[in-house]
Scaffold this motif. Structure first.
Motif, PDB file in Angstrom:
ATOM      1  N   ALA A 128       0.791  -1.234   0.000  1.00 16.86           N
ATOM      2  CA  ALA A 128       0.000   0.000   0.000  1.00 16.86           C
ATOM      3  C   ALA A 128       0.818   1.276   0.000  1.00 16.86           C
ATOM      4  CB  ALA A 128      -0.949  -0.005   1.208  1.00 16.86           C
ATOM      5  N   SER A 129       2.063   1.199  -0.428  1.00 13.81           N
ATOM      6  CA  SER A 129       2.826   2.428  -0.616  1.00 13.81           C
ATOM      7  C   SER A 129       2.157   3.248  -1.718  1.00 13.81           C
ATOM      8  CB  SER A 129       4.267   2.096  -1.006  1.00 13.81           C
ATOM      9  OG  SER A 129       4.975   3.258  -1.350  1.00 13.81           O
ATOM     10  N   PRO A 130       2.031   4.582  -1.548  1.00 11.64           N
ATOM     11  CA  PRO A 130       1.285   5.355  -2.545  1.00 11.64           C
ATOM     12  C   PRO A 130       1.864   5.290  -3.953  1.00 11.64           C
ATOM     13  CG  PRO A 130       2.094   6.770  -0.759  1.00 11.64           C
ATOM     14  CD  PRO A 130       2.500   5.381  -0.442  1.00 11.64           C
ATOM     15  N   ASP A 131       3.177   5.148  -4.086  1.00 15.61           N
ATOM     16  CA  ASP A 131       3.795   5.158  -5.412  1.00 15.61           C
ATOM     17  C   ASP A 131       4.022   3.761  -5.978  1.00 15.61           C
ATOM     18  OD1 ASP A 131       3.927   7.954  -5.390  1.00 15.61           O
ATOM     19  OD2 ASP A 131       5.797   7.907  -4.256  1.00 15.61           O
ATOM     20  N   THR A 132       4.528   2.848  -5.153  1.00 19.04           N
ATOM     21  CA  THR A 132       4.954   1.547  -5.666  1.00 19.04           C
ATOM     22  C   THR A 132       4.169   0.373  -5.110  1.00 19.04           C
ATOM     23  OG1 THR A 132       6.640   1.386  -3.934  1.00 19.04           O
ATOM     24  CG2 THR A 132       7.310   2.367  -6.040  1.00 19.04           C
ATOM     25  N   GLY A 133       3.213   0.621  -4.231  1.00 13.93           N
ATOM     26  CA  GLY A 133       2.444  -0.482  -3.642  1.00 13.93           C
ATOM     27  C   GLY A 133       1.629  -1.225  -4.681  1.00 13.93           C
ATOM     28  N   TRP A 134       1.572  -2.525  -4.545  1.00  9.88           N
ATOM     29  CA  TRP A 134       0.884  -3.361  -5.523  1.00  9.88           C
ATOM     30  C   TRP A 134      -0.602  -3.016  -5.608  1.00  9.88           C
ATOM     31  CZ3 TRP A 134       3.316  -8.619  -3.700  1.00  9.88           C
ATOM     32  CH2 TRP A 134       4.671  -8.622  -4.034  1.00  9.88           C
ATOM     33  N   ILE A 135      -1.229  -2.754  -4.468  1.00 10.24           N
ATOM     34  CA  ILE A 135      -2.663  -2.426  -4.487  1.00 10.24           C
ATOM     35  C   ILE A 135      -2.894  -1.129  -5.250  1.00 10.24           C
ATOM     36  CG2 ILE A 135      -4.633  -1.768  -3.051  1.00 10.24           C
ATOM     37  CD1 ILE A 135      -3.495  -3.640  -0.890  1.00 10.24           C
ATOM     38  N   ASN A 136      -2.072  -0.114  -4.996  1.00  8.18           N
ATOM     39  CA  ASN A 136      -2.231   1.173  -5.672  1.00  8.18           C
ATOM     40  C   ASN A 136      -1.871   1.080  -7.154  1.00  8.18           C
ATOM     41  OD1 ASN A 136      -3.202   2.727  -3.481  1.00  8.18           O
ATOM     42  ND2 ASN A 136      -1.146   2.781  -2.627  1.00  8.18           N
ATOM     43  N   GLN A 137      -0.891   0.259  -7.495  1.00  8.52           N
ATOM     44  CA  GLN A 137      -0.566   0.068  -8.910  1.00  8.52           C
ATOM     45  C   GLN A 137      -1.721  -0.615  -9.638  1.00  8.52           C
ATOM     46  OE1 GLN A 137       3.175  -1.906  -9.495  1.00  8.52           O
ATOM     47  NE2 GLN A 137       4.353  -0.285  -8.500  1.00  8.52           N
ATOM     48  N   PHE A 138      -2.317  -1.615  -8.989  1.00  9.44           N
ATOM     49  CA  PHE A 138      -3.469  -2.294  -9.588  1.00  9.44           C
ATOM     50  C   PHE A 138      -4.640  -1.329  -9.719  1.00  9.44           C
ATOM     51  CE2 PHE A 138      -7.319  -4.955  -9.166  1.00  9.44           C
ATOM     52  CZ  PHE A 138      -7.165  -5.708 -10.322  1.00  9.44           C
ATOM     53  N   TRP A 139      -4.850  -0.473  -8.724  1.00 10.88           N
ATOM     54  CA  TRP A 139      -5.916   0.530  -8.758  1.00 10.88           C
ATOM     55  C   TRP A 139      -5.719   1.483  -9.943  1.00 10.88           C
ATOM     56  CZ3 TRP A 139     -10.562   1.931  -7.249  1.00 10.88           C
ATOM     57  CH2 TRP A 139     -10.910   3.291  -7.270  1.00 10.88           C
ATOM     58  N   ARG A 140      -4.484   1.943 -10.125  1.00 10.27           N
ATOM     59  CA  ARG A 140      -4.192   2.838 -11.242  1.00 10.27           C
ATOM     60  C   ARG A 140      -4.411   2.133 -12.582  1.00 10.27           C
ATOM     61  NH1 ARG A 140       0.335   4.393  -7.840  1.00 10.27           N
ATOM     62  NH2 ARG A 140      -0.030   6.476  -7.010  1.00 10.27           N
ATOM     63  N   PHE A 141      -4.059   0.842 -12.618  1.00 16.31           N
ATOM     64  CA  PHE A 141      -4.186   0.079 -13.857  1.00 16.31           C
ATOM     65  C   PHE A 141      -5.652  -0.076 -14.264  1.00 16.31           C
ATOM     66  CE2 PHE A 141      -4.784  -4.107 -15.891  1.00 16.31           C
ATOM     67  CZ  PHE A 141      -4.059  -3.897 -17.045  1.00 16.31           C
ATOM     68  N   ILE A 142      -6.525  -0.399 -13.290  1.00 17.68           N
ATOM     69  CA  ILE A 142      -7.926  -0.663 -13.651  1.00 17.68           C
ATOM     70  C   ILE A 142      -8.763   0.606 -13.776  1.00 17.68           C
ATOM     71  CG2 ILE A 142      -7.920  -2.984 -12.664  1.00 17.68           C
ATOM     72  CD1 ILE A 142      -9.491  -1.856 -10.286  1.00 17.68           C
ATOM     73  N   THR A 143      -8.340   1.700 -13.140  1.00 16.17           N
ATOM     74  CA  THR A 143      -9.148   2.926 -13.193  1.00 16.17           C
ATOM     75  C   THR A 143      -8.520   4.021 -14.035  1.00 16.17           C
ATOM     76  OG1 THR A 143      -8.140   3.863 -11.196  1.00 16.17           O
ATOM     77  CG2 THR A 143     -10.103   2.475 -10.905  1.00 16.17           C
ATOM     78  N   GLY A 144      -7.213   3.941 -14.275  1.00 15.92           N
ATOM     79  CA  GLY A 144      -6.529   5.004 -15.001  1.00 15.92           C
ATOM     80  C   GLY A 144      -6.292   6.242 -14.159  1.00 15.92           C
ATOM     81  N   SER A 145      -6.552   6.150 -12.852  1.00 22.14           N
ATOM     82  CA  SER A 145      -6.372   7.289 -11.955  1.00 22.14           C
ATOM     83  C   SER A 145      -4.890   7.548 -11.718  1.00 22.14           C
ATOM     84  CB  SER A 145      -7.077   7.014 -10.622  1.00 22.14           C
ATOM     85  OG  SER A 145      -6.775   8.013  -9.686  1.00 22.14           O
ATOM     86  N   SER A 146      -4.561   8.807 -11.490  1.00 25.91           N
ATOM     87  CA  SER A 146      -3.176   9.137 -11.142  1.00 25.91           C
ATOM     88  C   SER A 146      -2.969   9.184  -9.630  1.00 25.91           C
ATOM     89  CB  SER A 146      -2.792  10.501 -11.742  1.00 25.91           C
ATOM     90  OG  SER A 146      -3.652  11.509 -11.230  1.00 25.91           O
ATOM     91  N   GLU A 147      -4.074   9.135  -8.884  1.00 24.57           N
ATOM     92  CA  GLU A 147      -4.007   9.177  -7.421  1.00 24.57           C
ATOM     93  C   GLU A 147      -4.044   7.758  -6.855  1.00 24.57           C
ATOM     94  OE1 GLU A 147      -3.615  11.921  -5.518  1.00 24.57           O
ATOM     95  OE2 GLU A 147      -3.405  12.983  -7.420  1.00 24.57           O
ATOM     96  N   PRO A 148      -3.331   7.521  -5.749  1.00 24.49           N
ATOM     97  CA  PRO A 148      -3.393   6.195  -5.124  1.00 24.49           C
ATOM     98  C   PRO A 148      -4.746   5.971  -4.451  1.00 24.49           C
ATOM     99  CG  PRO A 148      -2.094   7.684  -3.768  1.00 24.49           C
ATOM    100  CD  PRO A 148      -2.413   8.428  -5.036  1.00 24.49           C
TER     101      PRO A 148
END
Length: 198
Positions: free
Chosen positions: A73-93
């Motif tokens: 859950a690191s805002p930049d490199t956390g796997w959950i946030n990376q997956f979130w960015r991938f499925i939503t296209g959001s730039s925010e964690p």
């Protein structure tokens, strides 16, 4: 002691320590008590697996858990946030593990087994005929739990909450790892900062 605890520099650290320890104790007590009640007093499927899984955090330290949550859950490199960015296209964690909420969550997860074991022991040693008498008098399971079971195990619940509060207040590794990026100081990290100056 007077100089240490009346120094304005330490007020923030004391307040953060109380907030984190209180939050961790509250969350661990609620979930630990519910889990103990579910395992000991109900016939929920998978009780043995739940009991075994609830003490898994004893195997590793909260510090290792904090490092694992950084990977997740690191805002930049956390796997959950990376997956979130991938499925939503959001730039925010989606969320950040750094901060008071992350520290409270990690400490509560790793200290909940203490509450579970204490409350489960109290529930097992409690006379179950009191609950049976309540239910045979027409009270449902929730009223029996609220009016009979909880008052009888309240000393164990409060003891577990106090133990978790003390353990969370003395914790160094989790606040040091998860609080440093957000500049969150607690008493233990303040002691380390002071020692590192000398």
């Amino acid at each position: 002691y007077i100089e240490a605890y009346t120094n304005p520099r330490n007020y923030e650290a004391i307040l953060n320590t109380l907030i984190i320890a209180g939050g961790a104790a509250t969350i661990a007590t609620i979930f630990g008590t519910f889990l103990a009640w579910a395992v000991v007093r109900t016939d929920v499927p998978g009780r043995r697996i739940m009991e075994a899984a609830s003490i898994i955090p004893f195997i590793t330290t909260p510090f290792i858990g904090a490092l694992a949550w950084i990977m997740l859950a690191s805002p930049d490199t956390g796997w959950i946030n990376q997956f979130w960015r991938f499925i939503t296209g959001s730039s925010e964690p989606l969320f950040s593990i750094y901060g008071v909420a992350g520290i409270v969550m990690v400490e509560a997860l790793y200290e909940m087994p203490y509450v579970f074991l204490i409350v489960a022991g109290a529930l097992r040693s409690m006379d179950s005929t009191l609950e049976e008498a309540s239910m045979s008098s027409g009270a449902g399971i929730w009223r029996t739990t609220w009016c009979v079971t909880l008052p009888l195990v309240l000393p164990a619940i409060l003891g577990g909450a106090l133990l978790v509060f003390v353990l969370a207040a003395e914790q160094f590794g989790v606040p040091a790892v998860l609080g440093a990026p957000s500049k969150i100081r607690v008493l233990t990290t303040s002691i380390w900062d002071t020692q590192s100056v000398f």
